[in-house]
Enzyme design. Structure first.
Site, PDB file in Angstrom:
ATOM      1  N   LYS A 143      41.760  65.319  40.450  1.00  0.00           N
ATOM      2  CA  LYS A 143      42.691  65.575  39.103  1.00  0.00           C
ATOM      3  C   LYS A 143      43.218  64.337  38.491  1.00  0.00           C
ATOM      4  CE  LYS A 143      44.706  69.229  38.443  1.00  0.00           C
ATOM      5  NZ  LYS A 143      45.479  70.703  38.707  1.00  0.00           N
ATOM      6  N   ARG A 183      51.666  68.603  40.258  1.00  0.00           N
ATOM      7  CA  ARG A 183      50.386  69.505  40.513  1.00  0.00           C
ATOM      8  C   ARG A 183      49.681  68.582  41.856  1.00  0.00           C
ATOM      9  NH1 ARG A 183      50.389  70.214  34.787  1.00  0.00           N
ATOM     10  NH2 ARG A 183      49.905  72.265  34.022  1.00  0.00           N
ATOM     11  N   GLY A 190      43.325  76.862  43.176  1.00  0.00           N
ATOM     12  CA  GLY A 190      44.274  77.920  43.408  1.00  0.00           C
ATOM     13  C   GLY A 190      44.615  77.822  45.056  1.00  0.00           C
ATOM     14  N   MET A 246      46.405  74.987  46.341  1.00  0.00           N
ATOM     15  CA  MET A 246      47.520  74.494  46.771  1.00  0.00           C
ATOM     16  C   MET A 246      48.488  74.449  45.577  1.00  0.00           C
ATOM     17  SD  MET A 246      46.058  70.962  48.414  1.00  0.00           S
ATOM     18  CE  MET A 246      44.709  70.872  47.245  1.00  0.00           C
ATOM     19  N   ARG A 251      37.311  68.687  34.780  1.00  0.00           N
ATOM     20  CA  ARG A 251      36.653  68.489  36.128  1.00  0.00           C
ATOM     21  C   ARG A 251      35.241  68.952  35.904  1.00  0.00           C
ATOM     22  NH1 ARG A 251      40.420  72.648  39.282  1.00  0.00           N
ATOM     23  NH2 ARG A 251      39.723  74.643  38.101  1.00  0.00           N
ATOM     24  N   HIS A 295      42.050  83.650  38.653  1.00  0.00           N
ATOM     25  CA  HIS A 295      41.777  83.322  39.984  1.00  0.00           C
ATOM     26  C   HIS A 295      40.675  84.103  40.637  1.00  0.00           C
ATOM     27  CE1 HIS A 295      42.443  83.554  44.590  1.00  0.00           C
ATOM     28  NE2 HIS A 295      42.744  82.392  44.374  1.00  0.00           N
ATOM     29  N   SER A 323      11.522  70.663  69.521  1.00  0.00           N
ATOM     30  CA  SER A 323      12.261  71.624  68.623  1.00  0.00           C
ATOM     31  C   SER A 323      13.563  71.550  68.922  1.00  0.00           C
ATOM     32  CB  SER A 323      11.566  72.929  68.426  1.00  0.00           C
ATOM     33  OG  SER A 323      12.239  73.605  67.570  1.00  0.00           O
ATOM     34  N   CYS A 339      15.122  74.168  64.965  1.00  0.00           N
ATOM     35  CA  CYS A 339      15.144  75.515  64.593  1.00  0.00           C
ATOM     36  C   CYS A 339      16.188  76.578  64.975  1.00  0.00           C
ATOM     37  CB  CYS A 339      13.807  75.978  65.400  1.00  0.00           C
ATOM     38  SG  CYS A 339      14.292  76.059  67.443  1.00  0.00           S
ATOM     39  N   TYR A 342      10.188  68.232  60.117  1.00  0.00           N
ATOM     40  CA  TYR A 342      10.610  69.655  59.587  1.00  0.00           C
ATOM     41  C   TYR A 342      12.016  70.141  60.188  1.00  0.00           C
ATOM     42  CZ  TYR A 342       9.398  71.949  63.896  1.00  0.00           C
ATOM     43  OH  TYR A 342       9.227  72.593  65.491  1.00  0.00           O
TER      44      TYR A 342
END
Length: 879
Positions: A22, A92, A101, A103, A336, A454, A763, A830, A850
């Site tokens: 922010k 804020r 929402g 904090m 944002r 919210h 693996s 895996c 992989y």
């Protein structure tokens, strides 16, 4: 001298880690020359110093805050605490990661009994001044002093009832003064001291409260759910107040540059006239859609549209903006990158590329892979939907379909989900305290609140179905029921279905259909496949699961757990015969019955995968898991096996282990009973030969589980190769196969060079590797984790995500040692972590071949692998 406080004019968007999201965006908008109320940011580093100093703000940081405040006073031309022309501020939170929402916020800070009189005189609007004061008292008391806000709401309702007012805006100046008087009395009755009157004291206490809110329960849960480290801290933004509650020429709103549910390129949002920001998201009054602002204030609407377009062009992404109109003048309070549904994320990414705003690579990096899960969730079957009559309709706040049993508070919903129930959370309106129950629910239904409430924002971020603002329902949270306008009553525990795409609510459970890949989703997946280096496999034990995974883009099977096949009704009896057999001959006789079934299973898998690699793990779990434990079930099985109850019970008892996770399982079964490994090898090789006769080219990969020593692997591999080679020779065919091992015991990782001499594939079974590294069972961890969270020992469940510091170090060691011994060894993962984006990034860094994950996580893995490759390219480009 270390700096902790920054004027908005001193910051920029790239300072997000220091100023929070922010603060960085407020600074960026200030630099762009947009109408941003002036102010300053207390940095995230100040927050972490606050905790290091025992939850106190040091004198040096406090002095810097007030010096910066004085600088802001000179620029703004107003003084904090001045009676004649007071500077009032909002306080804020603003972490570097968006946490909507989670904090706390305080508005109208700086008001007291004398300043409120000066504000009334200055604005010639007594009602506005006391409305602002009563809001401040309630927010400060709740956020800073921990006096529950519902106590103040009850007082407000009393005054409204006494004066005959239906809305807050119906209360006149005298009524607002009475509300202030009662609020102050309530505060003093509870706290034993008068409400604080010194503005500087108010400011420091408010900043402390925002810092404390970084560690409130809902923020900790949100961080745990979203992998946000506690060490980041939150910044605090102190900003000049602008007022949307100064009458009918003032207002406040929230808007997105594109529809966050569908991705449509059209301004989307809501506003309220004569209101402050919390009124829009709280659902206290029903807001108007943003396009109606053109009817109320056309000049302001046109200016807002121009700013919205400028911000989207600047950030090259859909923006979520907050704004206030004060007496006809527009102010931007926040922008944002907007949270969006998975479907919207796909459309926005594709559209931004088509519009020339993003490249394909930039678009891929802006999509959260975890969101893709939401696109693969079921929708209601069209036929069932046509015949179903909705009992109510609300706002379609977050799309998708969900059904389950109704619960009326978050705690009960979370507990029901733990019991295995599918839950629909029904609330008048949600608040940040409901985060755990919302996360546990299939869907969320609220009686109040708009499309930016919210409930709506959080549900979209979670990928949960949500219907909000269903005002035609009479929801009785205390009574645990709601009634429709037609008088139908739904009680806690009753079944309910929600359609988040249309806003419709249905009684009972409606049947669903699976989602399918097409359109924007398919485009994104194609872009991802162009970029990624990792292959994506799936964990699948049945042809059905394998087919779904292939449909979702899987390029092979990284883990077939053969034990799951033995639990089928048509073979569990034969397998139990094998377990209770008195000698090898009887075990082999039982295994002969299982062989054709197992072979057929592998044929089905090979046929579905059509030549893609298939890794089949030999039997892993301990044998007692296949036998009943209750006396009645033991008696029934004993009769079927032609054994006495006592004999079978003794066999089961003999198989019992104190710690079965580290007991007689995995490769140890093959060492003790080589005939099991022989049968499974025979089934695999015969199945491969059979499908290859039909024109395929299957290369099966046989995986040995739970190796801790190279000698174990050599022994089991000798059984596999002897059996396989004999079958291949007898068949007179050429068939290539590989033998690998799971790396799931720390010792295997540490001696991977020795093991690699016998293994062609590693693996990484990170489920067991994590448990054994931590010495913590994922099935029992829940008993201690809450305590570990509260003691700040763990931030999240260490078995739920790949631990890079410990388990990751073992994986790196094993990878390096394995490659030293066998340079071209194939490497994969895996465990469940194979579908986790952060874990996939780590596997990419290690140069794995992989990752393998459950079928519905395949698209997530495809995108995460692409993002890992793109991040790698970006990093190399910066060097």
């Amino acid at each position: 001298m270390e700096k902790f406080v920054y004027m908005f004019s001193e910051g920029k968007a790239s300072m997000r880690n220091l100023l929070g999201g922010k603060g960085a965006n407020l600074a960026e908008m200030t630099g762009l020359g947009l109408p941003v109320p002036r102010g300053f940011t207390v940095s995230t580093e100040a927050c972490m110093r606050y905790y290091q100093d025992g939850e106190t703000i040091s004198t040096a940081i406090e002095d810097e805050i007030f010096q910066t405040l004085e600088k802001a006073e000179r620029i703004i031309g107003k003084k904090f605490g001045d009676v004649d022309d007071p500077l009032l501020v909002s306080v804020r939170s603003g972490a570097r990661a968006s946490m909507p929402g989670m904090m706390d916020t305080i508005l109208n800070l700086g008001l007291n009994d004398t300043v409120v009189q000066g504000l009334a005189k200055l604005t010639d609007n007594e009602r506005f001044a006391y409305d602002s004061y009563r809001r401040f008292i309630a927010m400060f008391s709740d956020v800073v002093m921990e006096v529950p806000k519902d106590k103040f709401e009850a007082v407000l309702d009393e005054v409204k009832e006494e004066t005959g007012a239906s809305l807050d805006t119906d209360l006149d100046a005298n009524a607002m003064k009475e509300v202030v008087r009662r609020f102050k009395k309530l505060y003093e009755d509870i706290k034993g001291i008068p409400f604080p009157q010194e503005p500087r004291e108010q400011l420091i206490e408010a900043i402390k409260a925002v810092f404390r809110s970084w560690n409130n329960e809902r923020a900790i849960i949100y961080r745990r759910m979203n992998d946000i480290p506690a060490s980041w801290g939150t910044a605090v933004n102190v900003q000049e107040m602008v007022y949307g509650n100064m009458g009918e020429t003032s207002g406040t709103g929230v808007a997105f540059t594109r529809n966050p549910s569908t991705g449509e390129k059209k301004l989307y949002g809501e506003f309220l006239m004569n209101a402050q920001g919390e009124d829009v998201v709280a659902g206290i009054r029903t807001p108007q859609t943003i396009d109606h602002l053109n009817d109320v204030m056309p000049d302001v609407y046109e200016q807002f549209c121009q700013i919205a377009d400028k911000l989207e062009q600047h950030y090259k992404d859909m923006q979520d903006m907050e704004f206030t109109i004060e007496r006809g003048r527009l102010f931007m309070l926040q922008t944002r990158n907007g949270k969006r549904t998975a479907a919207a994320a796909m459309k926005i990414a594709v559209d931004l590329v088509a519009e020339g705003m993003n490249t394909k690579k930039e678009a891929l990096l802006k999509i959260d892979p975890k969101q893709l899960d939401a696109l693969l969730h079921p929708t209601f079957e069209p036929k069932a939907l046509k015949s179903a009559a909705s009992i109510a309709r609300g706002l379609p706040a977050s799309p998708g379909a969900a059904g389950g049993q109704v619960y009326f508070n978050a705690k009960d919903a979370a507990e029901a989900a733990v019991r295995g129930e599918k839950v629909i959370l029904v609330r008048l309106e949600t608040s940040p305290e409901d985060i755990e129950g919302m996360n546990a629910s299939q869907g969320i239904l609220t009686g109040r609140g708009g499309m930016t409430s919210h409930a709506a924002v959080v549900a979209r971020g979670m990928g949960k179905c949500c219907v909000s603002g269903c005002s035609e329902l009479m929801i009785n949270e205390k009574g645990r029921f709601f009634t429709t306008k037609d008088g139908q009553r739904i009680n806690e525990g009753d079944f309910l279905s929600l359609d988040g795409t249309t806003g419709s609510v249905y009684s009972g459970l409606l049947p669903t259909t699976d989602a399918s890949l097409s359109g924007d989703f398919a485009t994104i997946m194609a872009w991802a496949d162009e970029e990624r280096k990792l292959k994506i496999r799936t964990n699948a034990d049945t042809a059905r699961d394998a087919a779904k995974a292939v449909e979702l883009g899987a390029e092979g099977i990284g883990l077939c757990r053969t034990e799951h096949m033995f639990f089928e009704k048509d073979r569990i009896f034969a397998f139990r015969q094998m377990i209770v057999a008195e000698n090898e001959a009887k075990r082999r006789a039982a295994l002969e019955k299982i062989l054709p079934m197992q072979r057929d299973d592998f044929v089905s898998l090979f046929e579905v995968m059509r030549g893609m690699p298939v890794t089949i793990r030999l039997l892993d779990p301990p044998l007692h898991e296949f036998l009943p434990q209750a006396d009645q079930e033991i008696k029934e099985l004993a009769q079927e096996l032609d054994l006495s109850f006592e004999a079978l019970r003794d066999i089961i008892f003999s198989l019992h282990e104190i710690n079965p996770m580290m007991g007689h399982r995995g490769c140890r079964l093959a060492v003790t009973y080589p005939e099991i490994a022989e049968m499974q090898t025979r089934a695999i090789i015969e199945a491969a030969i059979a499908v290859n006769h039909n024109g395929m080219s299957v290369i099966p990969e046989i995986m040995v589980p739970l190796i801790c020593d190279a000698a174990e692997l050599r022994f089991v591999k000798s059984i596999i190769t002897k059996t396989a080679d004999e079958i291949i020779k007898e068949a007179g065919v050429d068939l290539t196969y590989t033998v690998g091992t799971m790396i799931e015991i720390p010792r295997a990782a540490l001696t991977a060079d020795e093991i690699a001499e016998a293994a062609e594939v590693f693996s990484f079974g990170t489920n067991d590797l994590t448990q054994m590294t931590y010495g913590l069972s994922r099935d029992d961890a829940g008993r201690i984790l809450d305590t570990y969270y509260s003691r700040k020992i763990f931030e999240s469940d260490p078995t739920a995500r790949l631990d890079l510091a410990g388990v990751g170090k073992l994986m790196r060691i094993a990878t390096d040692l394995g490659r030293q011994a066998r340079p071209h060894i194939k490497l994969g993962i895996c465990g469940e972590h194979g579908g986790d984006p952060a874990s996939i990034t780590f596997c990419h860094e290690l140069g794995f071949d992989y990752v393998s994950c459950s079928p519905f996580r395949v698209p997530i893995a495809r995108l995460a692998a692409a993002q890992a490759a793109l991040a790698d390219d970006t990093h190399l480009g910066q060097k």
